[in-house]
Design a protein around this motif. Structure first.
Motif, PDB file in Angstrom:
ATOM      1  N   LYS A 288       5.469   3.521   2.243  1.00 57.38           N
ATOM      2  CA  LYS A 288       4.537   2.447   1.921  1.00 57.38           C
ATOM      3  C   LYS A 288       4.570   1.433   3.052  1.00 57.38           C
ATOM      4  CE  LYS A 288       7.885   0.570  -1.237  1.00 57.38           C
ATOM      5  NZ  LYS A 288       8.066   0.125  -2.610  1.00 57.38           N
ATOM      6  N   ILE A 289       3.537   0.606   3.076  1.00 56.99           N
ATOM      7  CA  ILE A 289       3.491  -0.493   4.044  1.00 56.99           C
ATOM      8  C   ILE A 289       3.296  -1.799   3.290  1.00 56.99           C
ATOM      9  CG2 ILE A 289       2.651   0.865   5.999  1.00 56.99           C
ATOM     10  CD1 ILE A 289      -0.159  -0.185   5.406  1.00 56.99           C
ATOM     11  N   TRP A 290       3.783  -2.849   3.879  1.00 56.91           N
ATOM     12  CA  TRP A 290       3.556  -4.201   3.378  1.00 56.91           C
ATOM     13  C   TRP A 290       2.627  -4.877   4.364  1.00 56.91           C
ATOM     14  CZ3 TRP A 290       9.297  -5.947   2.370  1.00 56.91           C
ATOM     15  CH2 TRP A 290       9.815  -5.202   1.308  1.00 56.91           C
ATOM     16  N   LEU A 291       1.430  -5.195   3.926  1.00 55.26           N
ATOM     17  CA  LEU A 291       0.440  -5.865   4.762  1.00 55.26           C
ATOM     18  C   LEU A 291       0.385  -7.326   4.360  1.00 55.26           C
ATOM     19  CD1 LEU A 291      -1.917  -5.499   6.852  1.00 55.26           C
ATOM     20  CD2 LEU A 291      -3.399  -5.178   4.861  1.00 55.26           C
ATOM     21  N   GLN A 292       0.686  -8.210   5.289  1.00 53.58           N
ATOM     22  CA  GLN A 292       0.686  -9.648   5.031  1.00 53.58           C
ATOM     23  C   GLN A 292      -0.573 -10.237   5.654  1.00 53.58           C
ATOM     24  OE1 GLN A 292       3.413 -10.849   3.382  1.00 53.58           O
ATOM     25  NE2 GLN A 292       2.713 -12.957   3.254  1.00 53.58           N
ATOM     26  N   VAL A 293      -1.318 -11.031   4.894  1.00 49.70           N
ATOM     27  CA  VAL A 293      -2.574 -11.604   5.375  1.00 49.70           C
ATOM     28  C   VAL A 293      -2.646 -13.069   4.981  1.00 49.70           C
ATOM     29  CG1 VAL A 293      -5.096 -11.458   5.285  1.00 49.70           C
ATOM     30  CG2 VAL A 293      -3.737  -9.382   5.071  1.00 49.70           C
ATOM     31  N   GLN A 294      -3.042 -13.911   5.951  1.00 51.57           N
ATOM     32  CA  GLN A 294      -3.310 -15.321   5.665  1.00 51.57           C
ATOM     33  C   GLN A 294      -4.692 -15.644   6.226  1.00 51.57           C
ATOM     34  OE1 GLN A 294      -0.777 -18.252   7.499  1.00 51.57           O
ATOM     35  NE2 GLN A 294      -1.653 -19.913   6.309  1.00 51.57           N
ATOM     36  N   THR A 295      -5.499 -16.309   5.423  1.00 54.22           N
ATOM     37  CA  THR A 295      -6.849 -16.667   5.836  1.00 54.22           C
ATOM     38  C   THR A 295      -7.023 -18.179   5.806  1.00 54.22           C
ATOM     39  OG1 THR A 295      -7.681 -16.523   3.570  1.00 54.22           O
ATOM     40  CG2 THR A 295      -7.822 -14.531   4.912  1.00 54.22           C
TER      41      THR A 295
ATOM     42  N   ILE B 224       0.857  -1.181   0.000  1.00 62.48           N
ATOM     43  CA  ILE B 224       0.000   0.000   0.000  1.00 62.48           C
ATOM     44  C   ILE B 224       0.894   1.233   0.000  1.00 62.48           C
ATOM     45  CG2 ILE B 224      -1.900   1.190   1.135  1.00 62.48           C
ATOM     46  CD1 ILE B 224      -2.576  -1.521   2.472  1.00 62.48           C
ATOM     47  N   GLU B 225       0.821   1.980  -1.076  1.00 61.66           N
ATOM     48  CA  GLU B 225       1.670   3.159  -1.266  1.00 61.66           C
ATOM     49  C   GLU B 225       1.152   4.357  -0.482  1.00 61.66           C
ATOM     50  OE1 GLU B 225       4.496   3.527  -2.963  1.00 61.66           O
ATOM     51  OE2 GLU B 225       4.545   1.490  -3.773  1.00 61.66           O
ATOM     52  N   ARG B 226       2.086   5.174  -0.041  1.00 65.68           N
ATOM     53  CA  ARG B 226       1.838   6.451   0.621  1.00 65.68           C
ATOM     54  C   ARG B 226       1.024   6.299   1.900  1.00 65.68           C
ATOM     55  NH1 ARG B 226       5.605   6.892  -2.223  1.00 65.68           N
ATOM     56  NH2 ARG B 226       5.930   8.493  -3.767  1.00 65.68           N
ATOM     57  N   GLU B 227       1.299   5.253   2.646  1.00 67.11           N
ATOM     58  CA  GLU B 227       0.691   5.045   3.961  1.00 67.11           C
ATOM     59  C   GLU B 227       1.789   4.749   4.966  1.00 67.11           C
ATOM     60  OE1 GLU B 227      -2.267   5.813   4.655  1.00 67.11           O
ATOM     61  OE2 GLU B 227      -3.176   5.848   2.674  1.00 67.11           O
ATOM     62  N   ASP B 228       1.440   4.804   6.253  1.00 69.77           N
ATOM     63  CA  ASP B 228       2.427   4.590   7.297  1.00 69.77           C
ATOM     64  C   ASP B 228       1.836   3.724   8.408  1.00 69.77           C
ATOM     65  OD1 ASP B 228       0.693   6.325   8.538  1.00 69.77           O
ATOM     66  OD2 ASP B 228       2.108   7.972   8.709  1.00 69.77           O
ATOM     67  N   HIS B 229       2.415   3.820   9.597  1.00 65.98           N
ATOM     68  CA  HIS B 229       1.994   2.976  10.714  1.00 65.98           C
ATOM     69  C   HIS B 229       0.529   3.193  11.098  1.00 65.98           C
ATOM     70  CE1 HIS B 229       5.944   1.336  11.625  1.00 65.98           C
ATOM     71  NE2 HIS B 229       6.449   2.540  11.443  1.00 65.98           N
ATOM     72  N   THR B 230      -0.001   4.371  10.870  1.00 65.65           N
ATOM     73  CA  THR B 230      -1.393   4.635  11.235  1.00 65.65           C
ATOM     74  C   THR B 230      -2.330   3.695  10.480  1.00 65.65           C
ATOM     75  OG1 THR B 230      -0.840   6.959  11.612  1.00 65.65           O
ATOM     76  CG2 THR B 230      -3.177   6.408  11.369  1.00 65.65           C
TER      77      THR B 230
ATOM     78  N   VAL C 250       6.799  -1.448   7.651  1.00 65.56           N
ATOM     79  CA  VAL C 250       7.260  -0.370   6.790  1.00 65.56           C
ATOM     80  C   VAL C 250       8.660  -0.790   6.349  1.00 65.56           C
ATOM     81  CG1 VAL C 250       7.862   2.072   6.669  1.00 65.56           C
ATOM     82  CG2 VAL C 250       5.898   1.348   8.020  1.00 65.56           C
ATOM     83  N   PRO C 251       8.878  -1.005   5.044  1.00 64.82           N
ATOM     84  CA  PRO C 251      10.159  -1.560   4.607  1.00 64.82           C
ATOM     85  C   PRO C 251      11.365  -0.696   4.954  1.00 64.82           C
ATOM     86  CG  PRO C 251       8.833  -0.895   2.715  1.00 64.82           C
ATOM     87  CD  PRO C 251       7.982  -0.750   3.922  1.00 64.82           C
ATOM     88  N   HIS C 252      11.196   0.629   4.937  1.00 65.16           N
ATOM     89  CA  HIS C 252      12.291   1.537   5.266  1.00 65.16           C
ATOM     90  C   HIS C 252      11.674   2.885   5.642  1.00 65.16           C
ATOM     91  CE1 HIS C 252      15.766   4.197   4.706  1.00 65.16           C
ATOM     92  NE2 HIS C 252      16.500   3.118   4.937  1.00 65.16           N
ATOM     93  N   PRO C 253      12.253   3.588   6.604  1.00 65.52           N
ATOM     94  CA  PRO C 253      11.660   4.874   7.015  1.00 65.52           C
ATOM     95  C   PRO C 253      11.534   5.915   5.902  1.00 65.52           C
ATOM     96  CG  PRO C 253      13.321   4.178   8.598  1.00 65.52           C
ATOM     97  CD  PRO C 253      13.398   3.215   7.440  1.00 65.52           C
TER      98      PRO C 253
END
Length: 116
Positions: A71-78, A36-42, A64-67
């Motif tokens: 962007k954020i990397w959201l990992q999801v397993q269902t 997800i581009e242009r997002e942070d910890h919030t 967050v891959p780097h300060p």
């Protein structure tokens, strides 16, 4: 002159860039990464916590891959009853519903206030 990035780069999506990218995990069943581009910890923590409420979600986490990368990397397993896309879509819908409820409650209190 500094080498600091421009502040607008934190939230303005560059032309031609997708807001969300989906990458299916090839090693883990029913798992995926959402970039997800242009997002942070919030946003990352909000999505992660909402995904934890879903009984079909086995794992959700973000990083967050780097300060300096906005962007954020959201990992999801269902489990087999749902897909990561369905889980994230449901989480986003629930978050929007909560925000709308908070907005309504806030507006009701403002309308009752004698200071407004």
């Amino acid at each position: 002159m500094t080498n600091a990035p421009n502040r607008y780069e934190k939230f303005v999506l560059p032309e031609g860039t997708k807001k969300i990218a989906y990458v299916k995990d090839t090693k883990v069943p029913n798992a995926a990464r959402f970039i997800i581009e242009r997002e942070d910890h919030t946003a990352g923590n909000l999505l992660r916590m909402e995904l934890h409420r879903d009984p079909n979600v086995l794992f959700s986490g973000y990083r967050v891959p780097h300060p300096l990368e906005h962007k954020i990397w959201l990992q999801v397993q269902t489990n087999k009853n749902s897909s990561p896309i369905e889980a994230v879509d449901t989480a986003m819908t629930e978050i929007l519903a909560e925000f709308n409820a908070m907005k309504t409650a806030f507006q009701e209190q403002v309308d009752k206030s004698e200071y407004y």
